[in-house]
Write an enzyme that holds these catalytic residues in place. Sequence first.
Site, PDB file in Angstrom:
ATOM      1  N   HIS A 123      70.384  -0.641  81.397  1.00 50.90           N
ATOM      2  CA  HIS A 123      70.683   0.124  80.169  1.00 50.90           C
ATOM      3  C   HIS A 123      72.097  -0.208  79.679  1.00 50.90           C
ATOM      4  CE1 HIS A 123      70.493   4.327  78.061  1.00 50.90           C
ATOM      5  NE2 HIS A 123      69.952   3.361  77.295  1.00 50.90           N
ATOM      6  N   ASP A 126      71.810   7.453  76.693  1.00 50.21           N
ATOM      7  CA  ASP A 126      70.908   8.183  75.802  1.00 50.21           C
ATOM      8  C   ASP A 126      71.326   9.654  75.762  1.00 50.21           C
ATOM      9  OD1 ASP A 126      69.463   5.910  75.350  1.00 50.21           O
ATOM     10  OD2 ASP A 126      67.926   6.378  76.866  1.00 50.21           O
ATOM     11  N   HIS A 167      65.325  10.422  70.760  1.00 49.48           N
ATOM     12  CA  HIS A 167      66.637  10.547  71.411  1.00 49.48           C
ATOM     13  C   HIS A 167      67.627   9.674  70.637  1.00 49.48           C
ATOM     14  CE1 HIS A 167      65.177   6.751  73.107  1.00 49.48           C
ATOM     15  NE2 HIS A 167      66.445   6.463  73.426  1.00 49.48           N
ATOM     16  N   HIS A 212      70.209   6.569  71.174  1.00 53.00           N
ATOM     17  CA  HIS A 212      70.789   5.529  72.046  1.00 53.00           C
ATOM     18  C   HIS A 212      72.181   5.222  71.502  1.00 53.00           C
ATOM     19  CE1 HIS A 212      71.020   1.977  74.615  1.00 53.00           C
ATOM     20  NE2 HIS A 212      71.532   1.338  73.552  1.00 53.00           N
TER      21      HIS A 212
END
Length: 266
Positions: A159, A163, A238, A240
């Site tokens: 990642h 988030d 959500h 990012h």
Amino acid sequence: MAFGSRTAAPGKHRGSSRLSRKTAGYAGIAALATTGVVAAVAAPAFAADNSAPSVEETGQNAVVVADGLQDDIEVQAESQQVAAEAVAAQAQAEAEAKQRASEAKRAAEAKEKSEREAAERAAREEARKRLNTFVAPVDGSYVSTQYGAGGGMWSSGSHTGIDFHADEGTSVHAVGAGTIVEAGWGGAYGNNIVIKHNDGTYTQYGHLLSLNVSVGESVTAGQQIGLSGSTGNSSGPHLHFEARTGATYGTDINPLAYLRQHGVGI
């Protein structure tokens, strides 16, 4: 002969006495006339009276008139002096009032200038604070996925951002002041925005439902730039969020540490 001699002597004596009195009276009148007293006052009195006054009466009247004129002159002089002093006092009072008004005006102008400069300094300080202030991209949220987390969902294998939990349609804010350098579709990021900040760093906002800004637009900290969603490579609504040292993919840094370094308490 002796009788005639006695008669002549008294007559001569009386004639001499009248002459002396006339001479003295004329001399007094002449002296007063020289000063302008008899000429101005006594003469009209003589003209009005057909019966000629005696020399003694004329001299006495002239002296009385002269005394009266002297009193009038003194009174007039005193009145003129009082008037002159009043005019001088009024002129001085007006000058002092004018000076006080001028000083008050200068003081008011100096105070106004000082207050204006203070307000300008405060405005500049406020602007500086706004330029250097950072906020969280979503109010009252929390980090649902950490930076560097591994998994098959990310093409890089980990990642590259964090988030933030956000329902669809939640307001998303610019974390700091800067300029929009990208706004639109970003492939796996879906609808995304990239901001270049005043310190030369960049932040990215992905998976947005909609955008409120365009490329080239300046934004401030806390300004709404879009609404959260689930566009692009996303498993649900959500936000990012990435922090970068450059505008392109692969320059990412830990976004949570970045926000904390800029004073955001997360």
